[in-house]
Design a protein around this motif. Sequence first.
Motif, PDB file in Angstrom:
ATOM      1  N   ALA A 149      25.356 -10.690  22.462  1.00  0.00           N
ATOM      2  CA  ALA A 149      24.062 -10.246  22.996  1.00  0.00           C
ATOM      3  C   ALA A 149      23.079 -11.415  23.068  1.00  0.00           C
ATOM      4  CB  ALA A 149      23.506  -9.118  22.124  1.00  0.00           C
ATOM      5  N   LYS A 150      23.067 -12.222  21.995  1.00  0.00           N
ATOM      6  CA  LYS A 150      22.178 -13.392  21.983  1.00  0.00           C
ATOM      7  C   LYS A 150      22.506 -14.331  23.136  1.00  0.00           C
ATOM      8  CE  LYS A 150      21.531 -13.958  17.030  1.00  0.00           C
ATOM      9  NZ  LYS A 150      21.726 -14.844  15.895  1.00  0.00           N
ATOM     10  N   ARG A 151      23.788 -14.546  23.326  1.00  0.00           N
ATOM     11  CA  ARG A 151      24.195 -15.485  24.365  1.00  0.00           C
ATOM     12  C   ARG A 151      23.809 -14.955  25.744  1.00  0.00           C
ATOM     13  NH1 ARG A 151      30.149 -17.958  25.147  1.00  0.00           N
ATOM     14  NH2 ARG A 151      30.380 -15.953  26.182  1.00  0.00           N
ATOM     15  N   ALA A 152      23.980 -13.663  25.936  1.00  0.00           N
ATOM     16  CA  ALA A 152      23.617 -13.074  27.224  1.00  0.00           C
ATOM     17  C   ALA A 152      22.118 -13.231  27.474  1.00  0.00           C
ATOM     18  CB  ALA A 152      24.026 -11.598  27.241  1.00  0.00           C
ATOM     19  N   ARG A 153      21.326 -13.022  26.409  1.00  0.00           N
ATOM     20  CA  ARG A 153      19.865 -13.164  26.551  1.00  0.00           C
ATOM     21  C   ARG A 153      19.499 -14.594  26.920  1.00  0.00           C
ATOM     22  NH1 ARG A 153      19.375  -9.729  22.101  1.00  0.00           N
ATOM     23  NH2 ARG A 153      19.083 -11.445  20.644  1.00  0.00           N
ATOM     24  N   ARG A 154      20.167 -15.555  26.231  1.00  0.00           N
ATOM     25  CA  ARG A 154      19.877 -16.967  26.519  1.00  0.00           C
ATOM     26  C   ARG A 154      20.218 -17.313  27.954  1.00  0.00           C
ATOM     27  NH1 ARG A 154      23.036 -18.798  21.416  1.00  0.00           N
ATOM     28  NH2 ARG A 154      21.596 -18.036  19.831  1.00  0.00           N
ATOM     29  N   GLN A 155      21.353 -16.796  28.419  1.00  0.00           N
ATOM     30  CA  GLN A 155      21.769 -17.095  29.787  1.00  0.00           C
ATOM     31  C   GLN A 155      20.792 -16.506  30.797  1.00  0.00           C
ATOM     32  OE1 GLN A 155      25.800 -15.750  29.535  1.00  0.00           O
ATOM     33  NE2 GLN A 155      26.624 -17.823  29.201  1.00  0.00           N
ATOM     34  N   THR A 156      20.328 -15.292  30.510  1.00  0.00           N
ATOM     35  CA  THR A 156      19.354 -14.669  31.403  1.00  0.00           C
ATOM     36  C   THR A 156      18.068 -15.493  31.421  1.00  0.00           C
ATOM     37  OG1 THR A 156      20.243 -12.617  30.549  1.00  0.00           O
ATOM     38  CG2 THR A 156      18.341 -12.423  31.990  1.00  0.00           C
ATOM     39  N   ALA A 157      17.642 -15.921  30.222  1.00  0.00           N
ATOM     40  CA  ALA A 157      16.412 -16.714  30.120  1.00  0.00           C
ATOM     41  C   ALA A 157      16.556 -18.028  30.888  1.00  0.00           C
ATOM     42  CB  ALA A 157      16.096 -16.989  28.658  1.00  0.00           C
ATOM     43  N   GLN A 158      17.733 -18.642  30.751  1.00  0.00           N
ATOM     44  CA  GLN A 158      17.973 -19.908  31.458  1.00  0.00           C
ATOM     45  C   GLN A 158      17.936 -19.703  32.961  1.00  0.00           C
ATOM     46  OE1 GLN A 158      21.651 -21.464  30.008  1.00  0.00           O
ATOM     47  NE2 GLN A 158      20.670 -22.777  28.489  1.00  0.00           N
ATOM     48  N   ALA A 159      18.565 -18.605  33.386  1.00  0.00           N
ATOM     49  CA  ALA A 159      18.624 -18.333  34.822  1.00  0.00           C
ATOM     50  C   ALA A 159      17.229 -18.105  35.393  1.00  0.00           C
ATOM     51  CB  ALA A 159      19.522 -17.126  35.081  1.00  0.00           C
ATOM     52  N   ALA A 160      16.342 -17.552  34.548  1.00  0.00           N
ATOM     53  CA  ALA A 160      14.989 -17.238  35.009  1.00  0.00           C
ATOM     54  C   ALA A 160      14.133 -18.493  35.161  1.00  0.00           C
ATOM     55  CB  ALA A 160      14.332 -16.257  34.034  1.00  0.00           C
ATOM     56  N   GLU A 161      14.517 -19.554  34.420  1.00  0.00           N
ATOM     57  CA  GLU A 161      13.699 -20.780  34.449  1.00  0.00           C
ATOM     58  C   GLU A 161      13.748 -21.498  35.801  1.00  0.00           C
ATOM     59  OE1 GLU A 161      14.932 -23.191  31.144  1.00  0.00           O
ATOM     60  OE2 GLU A 161      14.089 -21.736  29.721  1.00  0.00           O
TER      61      GLU A 161
END
Lengths: 258, 330
Positions: free
Chosen positions: B318-330
């Motif tokens: 779950a943490k990794r998915a959140r990080r990936q989403t956050a990265q994609a949003a940047e």
Amino acid sequence: MSCANIQVSETPLVLYALRRADDALILGHRLSEWCGHAPMLEEDMALSNIALDLIGQARELYTFAAKVEGRDNDEDKLAYLRDVRQYRNLLLVEQPNGDFAQTLVRQFFYSAFADLYWRAMMNSRDATLAAIAAKSEKESAYHLRHASEWIIRLGDGTEESHARTQGAIDHLWAFTGEMFAVDDGERALIHAGIAVDPASLRGRWLATLSDVTREATLAPPQNEWMQQGGRSGRHSEHLGHLLSELQSMQRTFPGLTW
Amino acid sequence: MYTQALNTAETADRDLEDAGKAAQFQARIDAEERIEPNDWMPAAYRKTLTRQISQHAHSEIVGMLPEGNWITRAPTLRRKAALLAKVQDECGHGLYLYAAAETLGSSREELVDAMLAGKAKYSSIFNYPTLTWADIGTIGWLVDGAAIMNQIPLCRCSYGPYARAMIRVCKEESFHQRQGYEIMVTLCRGSEEQKAMAQDALNRWWWPVLMMFGPPDATSQHSDTSTKWKIKRFSNDELRQKFVDATVPQAQYLGLTIPDPGMIQDADGHWRYSEIDWTEFKQVLAGNGPCNRDRMAARRKAHEEGAWVREAAASYAAKRARRQTAQAAE
């Protein structure tokens, strides 16, 4: 086969092979204890698979050691008819499974070394050892990947998994020094190009550890004291119990074919 | 390994189904077509298969325990590796079967929870203990032998994912059976002590193995629907007889005695066995076998002690998915 201990003429090359064979067998045996009891079926499969690789490596190394020794010992006599004081494995691999974190940290420390070690051993001047290394290197690379992924998952998972994994690292760290120790016999084999100097692998081993533990948000261990003794048969109390189970059939029913 | 004939077809809710669809469905089955996950099927068919496949999966997983009991004590390195590989295969079968069951709409977690709660059955053969090394040979020879007898017809089961799983499973089981028999051959060619060990194991396993085929046809209640749906193609007694006929010559070759003094060969060549003690079977099914409690306790312990690991894996994912989403949003 009688049930009494065999005697082994531990020439430097025989001893060298026995030490690696014992590492592989004892660690394989420990991992096989998980079969049927792992936290998820995928890990029952994975840990058994790794155990099978290690037992396979042990068999090749014992067979090599027996051939070099040139008496009538074989893989089973070497595995089943030597007592604790005759076993030459690292203290690290005989440590009990503990919880899943302890098992995986033990595996990670060992595989991070074995991966580098077998890759380097592919250049051994001994053709058999080089061939064993070529096969073992492929296996170790997978073992290391599996263990590293779990260290990261557990370290960066929940508070509980982080604490358990940190605890396992702190506990098992003292058993890692032995992997890099070399005696005079081994030194001669290193000079002859048959063996690899483990000290030459230490920098890269530490780099792997540091990369993985950093990603796992785990702290490096503090205690610098290193336990030694496995290579000369001074083991922890755990090994005797493991061997009494491992060897029970051969000790109970001496000399039979199974 | 195998789940015995415990499955019971549900008929109650079938009435609710569209009669036309049901007729079409039956026509497809009669034409030997395979039913696939996205096809329409009667709710009772789904329920019956979910139960049977998950019982089969549970049996594979619980079946790891009696044999796993000897991995750390196998008498040679070759035997140790072979046994470990075998038990690992059983685990693979379990995973494969849970995946087949999931195509019917239940998750592995739900199915496993039902087993751990004691609501779902597994094959009662695994409630017997492995006391000597000869038990490992006997399980391969007889238990896997019986499983193959049961499972080969399942390769033609009307439900596609189950049938396909069985094809692969049968190949591995047949390897296990040969391996088990080879252990028996080695024992029977060995010392007197080894032969006695082999005979003792046969004595203990013979009757429970015959029970693996399920209750006698005369008392079996639910075979009709399963037969109509081509989930089951042979009756319990037919399969049991086939197994006995195949096994008696194997025991003779080994020089072992089947523990049934009343057994005779009839004019057609079939080996007729004495009456089976179905009271024992019912007792084991009811939870009173020698190892029922130990098996369940071992599975529950593994599940409970592994909970923090599964939580950690889920939390990390779950943490990794959140990080990936956050990265994609940047």
